[in-house]
Design a protein around this motif. Structure first.
Motif, short mmCIF file in Angstrom:
data_model
loop_
_atom_site.label_atom_id
_atom_site.label_comp_id
_atom_site.label_asym_id
_atom_site.label_seq_id
_atom_site.Cartn_x
_atom_site.Cartn_y
_atom_site.Cartn_z
N ASP A 120 47.36 39.77 50.52
CA ASP A 120 47.70 40.36 49.23
C ASP A 120 47.37 39.41 48.08
O ASP A 120 46.92 39.84 47.01
N SER A 121 47.58 38.12 48.29
CA SER A 121 47.23 37.15 47.26
C SER A 121 45.73 37.21 46.95
O SER A 121 45.32 37.22 45.78
N LEU A 122 44.91 37.26 47.99
CA LEU A 122 43.46 37.27 47.80
C LEU A 122 42.98 38.56 47.14
O LEU A 122 42.02 38.54 46.37
N THR A 123 43.62 39.68 47.45
CA THR A 123 43.16 40.97 46.92
C THR A 123 43.88 41.35 45.63
O THR A 123 43.83 42.51 45.21
N ASP A 155 38.67 37.39 39.73
CA ASP A 155 38.90 38.79 40.05
C ASP A 155 39.52 38.90 41.44
O ASP A 155 39.48 37.95 42.23
N ALA A 156 40.07 40.06 41.72
CA ALA A 156 40.59 40.30 43.07
C ALA A 156 39.43 40.31 44.06
O ALA A 156 38.35 40.84 43.78
N HIS A 157 39.65 39.70 45.22
CA HIS A 157 38.65 39.77 46.28
C HIS A 157 38.58 41.18 46.84
O HIS A 157 39.59 41.90 46.85
N THR A 158 37.43 41.57 47.32
CA THR A 158 37.34 42.84 48.04
C THR A 158 38.03 42.69 49.38
O THR A 158 38.32 41.57 49.84
N VAL A 159 38.30 43.81 50.03
CA VAL A 159 38.95 43.77 51.34
C VAL A 159 38.09 42.99 52.32
O VAL A 159 38.59 42.17 53.11
N GLY A 160 36.78 43.21 52.29
CA GLY A 160 35.89 42.49 53.20
C GLY A 160 35.90 41.00 52.97
O GLY A 160 35.92 40.20 53.91
N GLU A 161 35.89 40.60 51.69
CA GLU A 161 35.93 39.17 51.37
C GLU A 161 37.24 38.55 51.81
O GLU A 161 37.26 37.43 52.35
N ALA A 162 38.34 39.28 51.61
CA ALA A 162 39.66 38.75 51.97
C ALA A 162 39.81 38.60 53.48
O ALA A 162 40.28 37.57 53.97
N LEU A 209 43.51 48.17 58.74
CA LEU A 209 42.71 48.51 57.57
C LEU A 209 41.62 49.54 57.89
O LEU A 209 41.07 50.16 56.99
N VAL A 210 41.32 49.69 59.17
CA VAL A 210 40.40 50.76 59.57
C VAL A 210 41.09 52.11 59.41
O VAL A 210 40.46 53.11 59.04
N ARG A 211 42.41 52.14 59.65
CA ARG A 211 43.17 53.39 59.57
C ARG A 211 43.58 53.74 58.15
O ARG A 211 43.83 54.90 57.85
N GLN A 212 43.70 52.74 57.28
CA GLN A 212 44.22 53.00 55.94
C GLN A 212 43.38 52.28 54.90
O GLN A 212 43.11 51.08 55.02
N VAL A 213 42.99 53.01 53.88
CA VAL A 213 42.20 52.42 52.80
C VAL A 213 43.11 51.54 51.96
O VAL A 213 44.22 51.92 51.58
N TRP A 214 42.67 50.31 51.68
CA TRP A 214 43.45 49.38 50.87
C TRP A 214 42.67 49.07 49.59
O TRP A 214 41.54 48.62 49.63
N GLU A 215 43.30 49.33 48.46
CA GLU A 215 42.67 49.07 47.17
C GLU A 215 43.15 47.74 46.62
O GLU A 215 44.35 47.51 46.51
#
Length: 472
Positions: free
Chosen positions: A371-374, A381-388, A412-418
């Motif tokens: 959560d800190s990274l994103t 800026d917030a990192h993308t999910v892939g970067e995090a 994260l495959v089951r749920q989209v994280w913004e």
């Protein structure tokens, strides 16, 4: 896709009518079914009227499924469809479109259950079946098969409306519903079978409705009390988390997001509902100890001093002191205390290593870092999910537990994280404060302990477990 919801509601209703017609062809009603049909319809209406939508967390309590399953054996598939359709007359606060959808779904589920019951060799007229063996073979077993069919039908029909209204993937929704309500349907099947036995072979007739419903309402009362207690717990957690976020503006919404991530990983790890609840509590309150840390240390801009790092490192133990006497948080204490430990033993406050670290603490550590990274900061800026996730993967085995990072990636495959974009006004107020949850901060803490608290008799490192004694 929400514009398609009305069409889906109509499609479900039409399907229910078609299934009911098929049920009539397989087993039409006769004069002996009238009393049973009227009683079951009244039970269905009443059950839907007293449905409790908020029993605990994400839970709904209704007896309608039991009534529908009993109808399958007592009045056949067409009768069960009629019982389901009668729930439209229930007295509740649902919007008209929701009422139509629920009654259409109940009707379709009843008809499906009745058809499957007959196809599985269920007795057309239970009164013609005598002795225990035949009752189990021609009533009990087919009812359980029908129960499974109704559970699947419920999940499939609901998945369609949720997909259209919320965009939730159908497969994920179906698996989630079956995972949570599947065991409940086993209980429905047993109670439904007992209801049928009392009504026909037991010759209790309509009075059996009272015998079945009375203990169910006692259970409903108990579950409602449980739900009230859970809501009180949620309010307590929310108030405490809000207090932390008011003091440290950088953490606005952080506690809730960590709790959601913990939920996500709990599903990947196959934790029980009770374990998931305990983990969620810990996730909500993992930073509660920051209330005891001077605000100037939390909001200091620029380079942070070693003394302030030591002060911040006391927050897990301070948090434990604050919540140790709250009974419903007993199982969360160790996760709160050890969520900043590291797999290599260089964390704090106890310097635990590997699986010495409690499982829930290892889960929160991953959620905390992710959560800190994103989440956006004033300097990045917030990192993308892939970067995090890539950053967490690089830390697997030293800082974080590799199996927990795997669990997060599966979730994260089951749920989209913004990623979270903090409001510019909030970031301007917070300034470039120190983010102790950033994975780099863990290295900074480890480096501080390694350089200042080295013990010649150890492996060259002593964790910040003495921080509370050195902090003023």
């Amino acid at each position: 896709l929400s514009h398609a919801v009305p069409f889906y509601v109509v499609a479900v209703s039409i399907s229910a009518v078609a299934l009911a017609a098929g049920g009539w062809w397989m087993r039409p009603l006769n004069g002996d079914d009238v009393v049973a049909l009227v009683v079951l319809c009244l039970m269905g209406i009443f059950s839907e009227s007293v449905r409790e939508n908020n029993v605990g967390r994400k839970a709904t309590l209704s007896f309608t499924s039991i009534v529908l399953l009993s109808s399958v054996a007592l009045v056949g598939p067409f009768g069960a469809a009629v019982v389901g359709a009668s729930t439209l007359l229930a007295v509740n606060k649902d919007r008209p479109q929701v009422r139509v959808f629920n009654s259409g779904m109940a009707s379709a589920i009843g008809a499906v259950g009745g058809i499957v019951y007959l196809l599985a060799g269920g007795a057309t007229h239970v009164s013609q079946v005598v002795f225990t063996g035949p009752l189990l073979l021609h009533v009990g077993l087919p009812l359980m098969v029908a129960d499974i069919a109704q559970a699947l039908s419920n999940a499939v029909i609901l998945s369609g409306i949720v997909r259209l209204a919320q965009g939730t993937p159908i497969r994920r929704f179906i698996l989630g519903v079956l995972g949570t309500s599947g065991p409940t349907y086993v209980g429905y099947g047993i109670i439904g079978f007992l209801f049928v036995i009392l009504w026909v072979p037991g010759e209790v007739g309509p009075v059996s409705a009272l015998l079945i419903m009375s203990p169910l309402f006692v259970a409903r009362w108990a579950f409602v009390q449980y739900g009230d207690e859970q809501r009180a717990h949620a309010r307590t957690l929310s108030a405490l988390a809000t207090a932390v976020e008011t003091k440290d503006l950088y953490t606005r919404g952080h506690s809730e997001r960590v709790a959601v991530l913990c939920d996500l990983m709990a599903g990947s790890l196959g934790l029980s509902q009770q374990e998931t609840e305990t983990l969620r509590f810990a996730g909500m309150l993992h930073d509660i100890g920051k209330l005891a840390i001077p605000t100037r240390a939390l909001r200091r801009a620029g380079e942070i001093s070693d003394d302030d790092l030591v002060r911040i490192a006391t927050h897990p133990e301070r948090g434990v002191e604050m919540v140790r006497d709250i009974d419903f948080l007993e199982g969360s204490i160790e996760a709160i205390r050890h969520h900043h430990e590291r797999m290599d033993g260089r964390g704090y406050p106890a310097g635990l290593r590997g699986e010495e670290i409690p499982l829930f603490a290892r889960i929160i550590a991953v959620a905390d870092a992710f959560d800190s990274l994103t989440t956006s900061r004033t300097h990045r800026d917030a990192h993308t999910v892939g970067e995090a996730t890539a950053a967490l993967r690089r830390r697997a085995g030293t800082h974080l537990d590799p199996s927990i990072v795997d669990a997060l990636e599966r979730g994260l495959v089951r749920q989209v994280w913004e990623p979270t974009q903090l409001e510019p006004r909030l970031m301007a107020t917070a300034g470039r404060a120190f983010d102790h949850d950033d994975p780099n901060a863990s290295d900074l803490m480890a480096g501080l302990a390694s350089s200042e608290l080295a013990d010649p008799e150890s492996d060259g490192f002593v964790p910040l477990r003495v921080a509370r004694e050195t902090a003023p």
